[in-house]
Scaffold this active site. Sequence first.
Site, mmCIF file in Angstrom:
data_model
loop_
_atom_site.group_PDB
_atom_site.id
_atom_site.type_symbol
_atom_site.label_atom_id
_atom_site.label_comp_id
_atom_site.label_asym_id
_atom_site.label_seq_id
_atom_site.Cartn_x
_atom_site.Cartn_y
_atom_site.Cartn_z
ATOM 1 N N THR A 198 -83.848 91.737 29.097
ATOM 2 C CA THR A 198 -83.111 90.635 29.715
ATOM 3 C C THR A 198 -83.061 89.417 28.813
ATOM 4 O O THR A 198 -83.930 89.228 27.968
ATOM 5 C CB THR A 198 -83.691 90.257 31.091
ATOM 6 O OG1 THR A 198 -82.893 89.229 31.673
ATOM 7 C CG2 THR A 198 -85.132 89.785 30.998
ATOM 8 N N ARG A 199 -81.992 88.614 29.026
ATOM 9 C CA ARG A 199 -81.866 87.338 28.314
ATOM 10 C C ARG A 199 -81.582 86.228 29.309
ATOM 11 O O ARG A 199 -81.131 85.157 28.963
ATOM 12 C CB ARG A 199 -80.743 87.401 27.272
ATOM 13 C CG ARG A 199 -79.478 88.058 27.748
ATOM 14 C CD ARG A 199 -78.362 87.914 26.760
ATOM 15 N NE ARG A 199 -77.519 86.800 27.142
ATOM 16 C CZ ARG A 199 -76.413 86.903 27.891
ATOM 17 N NH1 ARG A 199 -76.008 88.080 28.333
ATOM 18 N NH2 ARG A 199 -75.715 85.839 28.189
ATOM 19 N N HIS A 203 -83.780 86.856 38.620
ATOM 20 C CA HIS A 203 -83.506 86.558 40.021
ATOM 21 C C HIS A 203 -83.892 87.774 40.860
ATOM 22 O O HIS A 203 -84.353 88.778 40.339
ATOM 23 C CB HIS A 203 -82.025 86.194 40.182
ATOM 24 C CG HIS A 203 -81.636 84.974 39.409
ATOM 25 N ND1 HIS A 203 -82.174 83.730 39.677
ATOM 26 C CD2 HIS A 203 -80.799 84.788 38.359
ATOM 27 C CE1 HIS A 203 -81.659 82.843 38.841
ATOM 28 N NE2 HIS A 203 -80.832 83.464 38.012
ATOM 29 N N HIS A 206 -82.629 91.221 39.782
ATOM 30 C CA HIS A 206 -83.345 91.876 38.679
ATOM 31 C C HIS A 206 -84.671 92.461 39.169
ATOM 32 O O HIS A 206 -85.095 93.533 38.742
ATOM 33 C CB HIS A 206 -83.600 90.880 37.548
ATOM 34 C CG HIS A 206 -82.358 90.201 37.054
ATOM 35 N ND1 HIS A 206 -82.052 88.904 37.361
ATOM 36 C CD2 HIS A 206 -81.339 90.666 36.286
ATOM 37 C CE1 HIS A 206 -80.898 88.588 36.799
ATOM 38 N NE2 HIS A 206 -80.440 89.630 36.144
ATOM 39 N N ARG A 293 -74.958 96.772 34.805
ATOM 40 C CA ARG A 293 -73.555 96.484 34.483
ATOM 41 C C ARG A 293 -73.501 95.492 33.315
ATOM 42 O O ARG A 293 -74.365 94.623 33.196
ATOM 43 C CB ARG A 293 -72.928 95.936 35.767
ATOM 44 C CG ARG A 293 -72.110 94.715 35.641
ATOM 45 C CD ARG A 293 -71.852 94.071 36.980
ATOM 46 N NE ARG A 293 -72.954 93.163 37.330
ATOM 47 C CZ ARG A 293 -73.061 91.923 36.881
ATOM 48 N NH1 ARG A 293 -72.184 91.433 36.060
ATOM 49 N NH2 ARG A 293 -74.075 91.169 37.241
ATOM 50 N N GLY A 405 -61.457 52.184 19.517
ATOM 51 C CA GLY A 405 -60.253 51.347 19.516
ATOM 52 C C GLY A 405 -60.394 50.272 18.449
ATOM 53 O O GLY A 405 -61.466 50.106 17.842
ATOM 54 N N ALA A 409 -60.185 45.120 20.670
ATOM 55 C CA ALA A 409 -59.447 45.864 21.693
ATOM 56 C C ALA A 409 -60.059 45.625 23.077
ATOM 57 O O ALA A 409 -59.369 45.700 24.097
ATOM 58 C CB ALA A 409 -59.453 47.354 21.371
HETATM 59 P P1 ADP Z 1 -64.164 44.981 20.632
HETATM 60 O O1 ADP Z 1 -65.548 45.262 21.091
HETATM 61 O O2 ADP Z 1 -63.205 46.099 20.970
HETATM 62 O O3 ADP Z 1 -64.046 44.572 19.221
HETATM 63 P P2 ADP Z 1 -64.402 42.665 22.306
HETATM 64 O O4 ADP Z 1 -64.710 43.199 23.648
HETATM 65 O O5 ADP Z 1 -65.480 42.088 21.478
HETATM 66 O O6 ADP Z 1 -63.591 43.769 21.508
HETATM 67 O O7 ADP Z 1 -63.272 41.564 22.411
HETATM 68 C C1 ADP Z 1 -62.178 41.693 23.262
HETATM 69 C C2 ADP Z 1 -61.666 40.302 23.579
HETATM 70 O O8 ADP Z 1 -60.478 40.452 24.358
HETATM 71 C C3 ADP Z 1 -62.629 39.506 24.410
HETATM 72 O O9 ADP Z 1 -62.577 38.155 24.025
HETATM 73 C C4 ADP Z 1 -62.100 39.690 25.815
HETATM 74 O O10 ADP Z 1 -62.420 38.589 26.666
HETATM 75 C C5 ADP Z 1 -60.607 39.742 25.592
HETATM 76 N N1 ADP Z 1 -59.886 40.503 26.603
HETATM 77 C C6 ADP Z 1 -58.789 40.078 27.248
HETATM 78 N N2 ADP Z 1 -58.371 40.990 28.143
HETATM 79 C C7 ADP Z 1 -59.221 42.011 28.054
HETATM 80 C C8 ADP Z 1 -59.325 43.255 28.747
HETATM 81 N N3 ADP Z 1 -58.452 43.628 29.705
HETATM 82 N N4 ADP Z 1 -60.314 44.098 28.406
HETATM 83 C C9 ADP Z 1 -61.195 43.747 27.462
HETATM 84 N N5 ADP Z 1 -61.168 42.588 26.793
HETATM 85 C C10 ADP Z 1 -60.187 41.715 27.075
HETATM 86 P P1 ADP Z 2 -78.428 91.461 28.803
HETATM 87 O O1 ADP Z 2 -77.364 90.509 28.333
HETATM 88 O O2 ADP Z 2 -79.384 91.745 27.739
HETATM 89 O O3 ADP Z 2 -77.841 92.651 29.450
HETATM 90 P P2 ADP Z 2 -79.174 90.331 31.381
HETATM 91 O O4 ADP Z 2 -80.349 89.507 31.683
HETATM 92 O O5 ADP Z 2 -77.817 89.779 31.655
HETATM 93 O O6 ADP Z 2 -79.351 90.720 29.854
HETATM 94 O O7 ADP Z 2 -79.293 91.700 32.151
HETATM 95 C C1 ADP Z 2 -80.466 92.469 32.133
HETATM 96 C C2 ADP Z 2 -80.174 93.856 32.725
HETATM 97 O O8 ADP Z 2 -79.859 93.721 34.106
HETATM 98 C C3 ADP Z 2 -79.018 94.541 32.060
HETATM 99 O O9 ADP Z 2 -79.265 95.919 32.002
HETATM 100 C C4 ADP Z 2 -77.880 94.238 33.010
HETATM 101 O O10 ADP Z 2 -76.880 95.192 32.879
HETATM 102 C C5 ADP Z 2 -78.594 94.299 34.358
HETATM 103 N N1 ADP Z 2 -77.968 93.513 35.454
HETATM 104 C C6 ADP Z 2 -77.868 92.170 35.562
HETATM 105 N N2 ADP Z 2 -77.293 91.801 36.718
HETATM 106 C C7 ADP Z 2 -77.000 92.947 37.385
HETATM 107 C C8 ADP Z 2 -76.394 93.240 38.662
HETATM 108 N N3 ADP Z 2 -75.979 92.289 39.517
HETATM 109 N N4 ADP Z 2 -76.257 94.527 39.008
HETATM 110 C C9 ADP Z 2 -76.694 95.497 38.178
HETATM 111 N N5 ADP Z 2 -77.265 95.278 36.982
HETATM 112 C C10 ADP Z 2 -77.433 94.034 36.577
#
Ligand code: ADP
Ligand code: ADP
Length: 595
Positions: A198-199, A203, A206, A293, A405, A409
């Site tokens: 198994t990997r 549950h 199994h 399976r 941005g 921005a």
């Molecule tokens: P960044 O981090 O992207 O360089 P900042 O957040 O430092 O940008 O600066 C954005 C500037 O734009 C701020 O002075 C902010 O108050 C102004 N601003 C105006 N409208 C918006 C908005 N809708 N969203 C974000 N900043 C805004």
């Molecule tokens: P693997 O990828 O190595 O097959 P799994 O942990 O998925 O590992 O499965 C372990 C074994 O259990 C495998 O042989 C798998 O076919 C079987 N198995 C898992 N689930 C079921 C199930 N619901 N019914 C029947 N066999 C299952």
Amino acid sequence: MTTLTQSLIQPCGERLVDLMVPADKFAELNSYAKRLPSIQLSERSLCDLELLATGAFSPLDRFMGRRDYERVLDEMRLVNGHLFPIPITLPIAAGEAVRLRQDVALRNTHNDLLAIMSVEEIYEWDLEETAQKVFGTQSLSHPLVSEMHGWGRLNISGRLQVLQLPRHYDFRDLRLTPAQTRELLTTYGRADVVAFQTRNPLHRVHEELTKRAIEEVDGVLLLHPVVGLTKPGDVDHYTRVRTYMALADRYYDRERIVLSLLPLAMRMAGPREALWHALIRRNYGANSLIIGRDHASPGIDFDGKPFYGPYDAQELVEQYSDELKIGVVPFRELVYLPQEERYVESIKADDQTVTASISGTQVREQYLNKGNRLPGWFTRPEVAEILAEAYPPLHQQGVCVWFTGLSAAGKSTTADILTVLLLECGRQVTVLDGDVVRTHLSKGLGFSKEDRDINIRRIGYVASEIVRHGGVVLSAAVSPYRSTRNDIRNMMPRGHFIEVFVNTPLEVCEERDVKGMYAKARCGEIKNFTGIDDPYEPPLNAEITLNTVACTPEENARLIRDYLVRKGFIRVTNNPECVILGNATVSAPDSIAAS
Ligand code: ADP
Ligand code: ADP
């Protein structure tokens, strides 16, 4: 059925490969290795080396040479004829200091020495061919196909002498080599051992599968979860292993279960992977494997199509079961019948039967993210608690609101108001304002493209750490370059990076000119000023776009807060009057990788 007097099944090739150098040779080889050229192994190759060294891949005793590799692709066999469905190779980049007929030291990323390889082969491998033959697809939506694009184009192979296994400091008592697992299994006095791969967290479904299997084979369960590499995005192994321990301890007959961790790097290769799992488990002493399976499937591709049929894995392993001497305990999909309080195979439930099931996505989205407890029929309470602890609800998880941005921005102004609104809702907030960061974190950096990038990446790194630790971080820096912003997005978990484009026209910013910078830039006193003589690349897929001409800073801040409420990052109960004001646009789904 095997009788009690019989011992465990023999490993593949009749003996376990052991690549560890004998103790009396260690000192000599260790000092010899210091003079050798080195290569650093990837996490995947480290897992492979560990399993080669301990014999988990027996009879394979090295990273594959060309002939083994080609036969494995075409026929799922080694040159010696033994079944082996997955190529185990050591890819290196063309520039590595590796030469034929020379020894090379294999090290981990900390440069600890692990092994010496005597290089006998260096050969090119073909990505498309490997992808098609092993995974049945070349689509980048397959995690391994995508990963292979980053591998070196040459494979190396040769005799290995292993000085040290990769060290693990977690769950040490549960990390058993094939030989140690066999030794422990022998003390149980039962020759029939059924392994469960198994990997995922375990549950009730199994638990049901495994308990039915124990009964069916009348033997011991080897609960053998993978703790190497699984599918990207899976629950981390620390959390998973805690669930396995809780279950093994409380819900199984202790005489019938061995819990051991497998440091396997999965390939998610569905049927071929299942066959490989069977071979590996035989080396650990199991003579049957549970296959349900979709065993080891990566799910669906970009077009929503499954990579493998749900029972392809069962069929392939059954086909080779006799040769590999390992039985398949097959299960169809199990579903829960709430009225009867039991699990049945879904094909046994007709259309009228009320059934219940919860998918992995639902576990995350409907339960963990919202702080809802998983129901008892689905998960044992101990497991539900471990998962809840590891995956807190979204309103306790981190998120990054990234303002971008032009200068003036309105990024800082809006971020400052948003800070107050978030504090009002009970969240912890850190503001990383461009100007403030430049006086502390990035003092000395200028405004060249390189310096701007370093500055933004520093902010991104700090922001991603804050997000990882569950905080809200607001970044208010110009961050003019799209690809850099995209890199920062990729540093956060999906959906936890909210890009806010403060879309204020240049004329308006220039008009505001809070710090008199535009005037200076216009007369050439300041060089490389964004919007004047340096580019600004507007986001293509920002989660939120603000209009600061038509809306006030407060209206915009409330709009962002409202978005965070809708996404679950703020708990609604804390914030009764959440009204969208203004006519700014909110766009885009959870997370879009802006190109
Ligand atoms: P960044 O981090 O992207 O360089 P900042 O957040 O430092 O940008 O600066 C954005 C500037 O734009 C701020 O002075 C902010 O108050 C102004 N601003 C105006 N409208 C918006 C908005 N809708 N969203 C974000 N900043 C805004
Ligand atoms: P693997 O990828 O190595 O097959 P799994 O942990 O998925 O590992 O499965 C372990 C074994 O259990 C495998 O042989 C798998 O076919 C079987 N198995 C898992 N689930 C079921 C199930 N619901 N019914 C029947 N066999 C299952």
